[in-house]
Design a protein around this motif. Sequence first.
Motif, PDB file in Angstrom:
ATOM      1  N   GLN A 163       7.474  -9.840 -24.039  1.00 47.50           N
ATOM      2  CA  GLN A 163       7.834  -9.902 -22.625  1.00 47.50           C
ATOM      3  C   GLN A 163       7.932 -11.329 -22.104  1.00 47.50           C
ATOM      4  N   THR A 179      11.679  -1.402 -18.040  1.00 45.66           N
ATOM      5  CA  THR A 179      11.505  -2.497 -18.999  1.00 45.66           C
ATOM      6  C   THR A 179      10.105  -2.557 -19.591  1.00 45.66           C
ATOM      7  N   VAL A 192      15.553  -5.454 -23.503  1.00 42.62           N
ATOM      8  CA  VAL A 192      15.953  -5.505 -22.097  1.00 42.62           C
ATOM      9  C   VAL A 192      17.398  -5.992 -21.996  1.00 42.62           C
ATOM     10  N   SER A 198      20.387  -3.570 -20.683  1.00 37.80           N
ATOM     11  CA  SER A 198      21.118  -3.995 -19.489  1.00 37.80           C
ATOM     12  C   SER A 198      22.616  -3.904 -19.734  1.00 37.80           C
ATOM     13  N   THR A 213      14.783  -2.745 -12.784  1.00 37.14           N
ATOM     14  CA  THR A 213      13.777  -2.960 -13.828  1.00 37.14           C
ATOM     15  C   THR A 213      12.945  -1.720 -14.135  1.00 37.14           C
ATOM     16  N   SER A 214      12.417  -1.089 -13.092  1.00 35.98           N
ATOM     17  CA  SER A 214      11.269  -0.219 -13.349  1.00 35.98           C
ATOM     18  C   SER A 214      11.188   0.941 -12.374  1.00 35.98           C
ATOM     19  N   VAL A 258      11.726 -10.448 -17.313  1.00 38.07           N
ATOM     20  CA  VAL A 258      12.735  -9.411 -17.560  1.00 38.07           C
ATOM     21  C   VAL A 258      13.856  -9.553 -16.535  1.00 38.07           C
TER      22      VAL A 258
END
Lengths: 271, 486, 306
Positions: A265, C181, C190, C194, C207-208, C220
Amino acid sequence: MTARLAVWRTPKLYIGGQFVRSESGQTVAVATAEGILHACRGSRKDLRDATEHARAAQPKWAARAALNRGQILYRLGEMLEGRGAGEAADRAVHHAGWADKVTALLSTLNPVSATYVNYTMIRPVGVIAAVVDPATGMLGMVEALAAATVMGNSVLLLVAAESVDDATTLAECIATSDWPAGVVQIVTGTLSELVGHVNGLDDIDTLLRVGTPLDAEVALAAEQAGARTIRRLVDLPNPSIPATPEQLGRLAEAKTVWMSAYEPQGGAASY
Amino acid sequence: MTPPHELRLSGALDLAPAPERTPVHIPPRLGHFIDGAFVDGSDTFDTINPATGDVLAKVCAAGAEEVDAAVRAADRAFREVWGPMDGAARGKVLYRIARRMQERSRELAVLESMDNGKPIRESRDVDVPLAANHFFYYAGWADKLSYAVPGRTVRPLGVAAQVIPWNFPLLMMAWKLAPALAMGNTVVIKPAETTPLTARLLCEVFQEVGLPPGVVNVVNGAGATGGHLVGHPIPRKVAFTGSTGVGKRILASTAGSGKKVTLELGGKGANIVFADAALDQAVEGTINGIFFNQGHVCCAGSRLLLEESVAADFLGRLQRRMSTLRVGDPLDKNTDVGAINSERQLKVIQHYVDVGRNEGATVWQGSATALPKRGLFHLPTLLLDVDSTCTVAREEIFGPVLSVLTFRTPDEAIKKANDTEYGLSCGVWTEKTSKLFEVSHALNCGVVWANGYNLFDPASPFGGVRHSGFGREGGLAGLAPYLEVT
Amino acid sequence: MHRPSFPNDRPWRRARVDNAMVAARCARVRTRSIKTETKDHLLRLALSMVDLTTLEGVDTTERVEALCRKALRPLSDRPDWPSTAAVCVYPNHVAAARRVLGPVGGPVKLASVATGFPAGQTPLATRLREVEQAVADGADEIDMVIDRGAFLAGRDADVFHEIVETKAACGAARLKVILETGELGTLDNVAAASRLAILAGADFIKTSTGKIQPAATMEVGLVMLEAIRETYLATGVQIGMKPAGGIRASKPALHWLVLVAETLGSDWMSPTWFRFGASSLVNDLLRQLVRRDEGIYPSPRRFSVD
């Protein structure tokens, strides 16, 4: 019956894996127990050729497996033993063993505060001109040669005419112990003159002095000339003791690599 | 000119001024720091704020007598106090220095940005913390010297003569002082004539933490002062960071003296971007590589080597990113590229841009802001269509100017990267790990950043090969220049 | 309606990201110092970009109605301050929200998380039915989740197909595709997801869900913005971006706007192309705006909970 006449060895230079006469066509007479020997008087051109060969051979030599370089140095020890040079043989064998070990002592893994694996390894300096004090004999020559090459460098051994007999023996041992051409050159002559030639050669990375081969004036001139190319100067003042890892390290460059490391990440993700 | 689908980056973000306002005290006249005391001198010259042209202080230039006094103080301190001191005690003094630097970090950062011109973001986030960490790192070595070279005995050398440049005044001072002091040497150091301010503040720190008098002495001045220092018979160690030209002179002048010399000189670092790199991140690394500290970085990635198949794509990304860089007031927290340290250096940079143009390079410049009306500034600049024979691909420019070259194969990239007299640093960008290792190891230089650029750490040895000098600073390797091994 | 076909070479899987430098770039954005009039401007802009969200099992009609009123006028005594961009609710509450927000075309859009939110683990047919119902009840925007399991297993065609079908079911409504993500594991994923979502027809990438941590990290976000940038430069198609989850305070929100401005430029600096999926963020934006306006730092109690 006539007593057997000895077959004289004609001293030559050893450059690019070949025994060659000096381009100068000149020799230096040396009195030995067996009579007069005529050592080649290495010229500026000889040293230029030697440097080119050394430069060309060095990357491949350094790229060989450390184990293989160690075996070639060991093989040199075997050849020297056969010529009755026991002490020099021991020295070749000693340094042969460093080939695949010295890296472990001289490299570091550096704990940096970043997502990188950071390590410092040793790399050869490249081409070394080693000027050998004749008082150190065969041992001095082998020490210079072994210390330089075990670190992955190629070497020009600059040898005083008075050591020509040992130099010839050493060249014959090199020629018969699997050394790639160009890794070692042996050039005889007058040391102050040879060093003077080296002062005009920019493609030499390090000047190695074994014993105390140069008088103060010549040494100073060599050091000053080296400043032009930021050439390094390394001393092995007492070759009766093998170079320590720390000393061998001076015949290498520390190279540090920051290798990016994976971080899931992409970081701390502070928001 | 603008393609149909181009981003509108300029003006997307109007940032109001965000000045750093921490007050700092600058004495009107800077002398020297000898034997633990600030002493006045003579032959003053000005140090200016390159962003404004204002005179910050008058600075005295040390002559032979003052240098001699400093060296003698250092020699006395070495023999009587610092050399004999227990390593753990020396270490504790260095730890105190690190801590006090942290406490005064904002002052140090502001002074550094005023005197040097670098953005406060960098002096605050990079220079000052790294400098403090350097002391912190080497403090820990002070009581462990017997482990530094296994099986051998080590001793400090004595007095070290150190000369440092203007691009990282405080950080270079820390790089020089910390290992020297940790190992029991004492020091006479000469800051660059254009950037003496943080050295002065650091001397206050030395007084505050109880560093014994004479252990560190600072003499101000230009090249002549440096010459007196390097040529003085007492120091057994000379450490220099600066240009290759001066490095050669120092090496020649110390020949035969038996002084141990280390040189950290110029560079022409190649930053190699392969087609299979993470291109957007390689752009960021390229930006760090050349525009960090206005490009006044010996290890700057000043040659961009692009794989031809992505060259146009990459340059587009790079130019877009460049057009978000803010050039201006070094004390504004949002400034990305600050002021050029001196008029002389600005002229050098402008000269090289002209040389590049005359050699056929296309000059491209970009930034989010116009150049300030006053002060010494230079726009972030690309020199496109450069090849290896061009002057701007061979000589160090030392400014925010990036020469762009292309290559087609890894072998060609390595060959071009190594095609230089220098050998300080390189960067490599690829997501293919085997290639990353292969190329990183094949580069002929002292530092390689693999998917990164211009990263520094006290634990990481730094230094170059060939015309970039020799000797390492940082890490275990950084001890050797300050030790005698028997 | 045009349905994009699945590219068998899956070009999105070639996207490469370097994590360390993404982190470095974001760290640098976080050093941007937002002051005075820039701060006023960006706080208001951020407020106008919020998808004011409630996605709880305990949601009631009353709560949704209150949320809509807050979206229309975030601070009761400041009628001149911007409304939020949208409210975002479960499909069951769309009709109620529409009643408070007024007819389609008003200042506040109505978004709904259809498609088996948050897991997406219901049959496609029922998910599509959900979308149709939400649109019929007045949703302007649909926030769908992708099947992360399918994506991670390499069944890209399934993920692609579901987005295509959902987009078709949306009709005129804009489709936001949630990548979640926090479950994709890597920035490379990611980047790939995308691009997949964009090619399959997403109008926004998001994202989420807010149900999984980590949610909207800047890292991200940068990778997603780069995918949007690549798309625009190559095709001229403008895609929107919506970070959601974890953005609770003004400072990170403003840094998000810096990231957008420096990555995509001024064309994205509007609620048409950038949204924050958030609930508590609004109150902190209001608090900072009051601080700027009145010079005092107000108590959080001044601002209504919903």
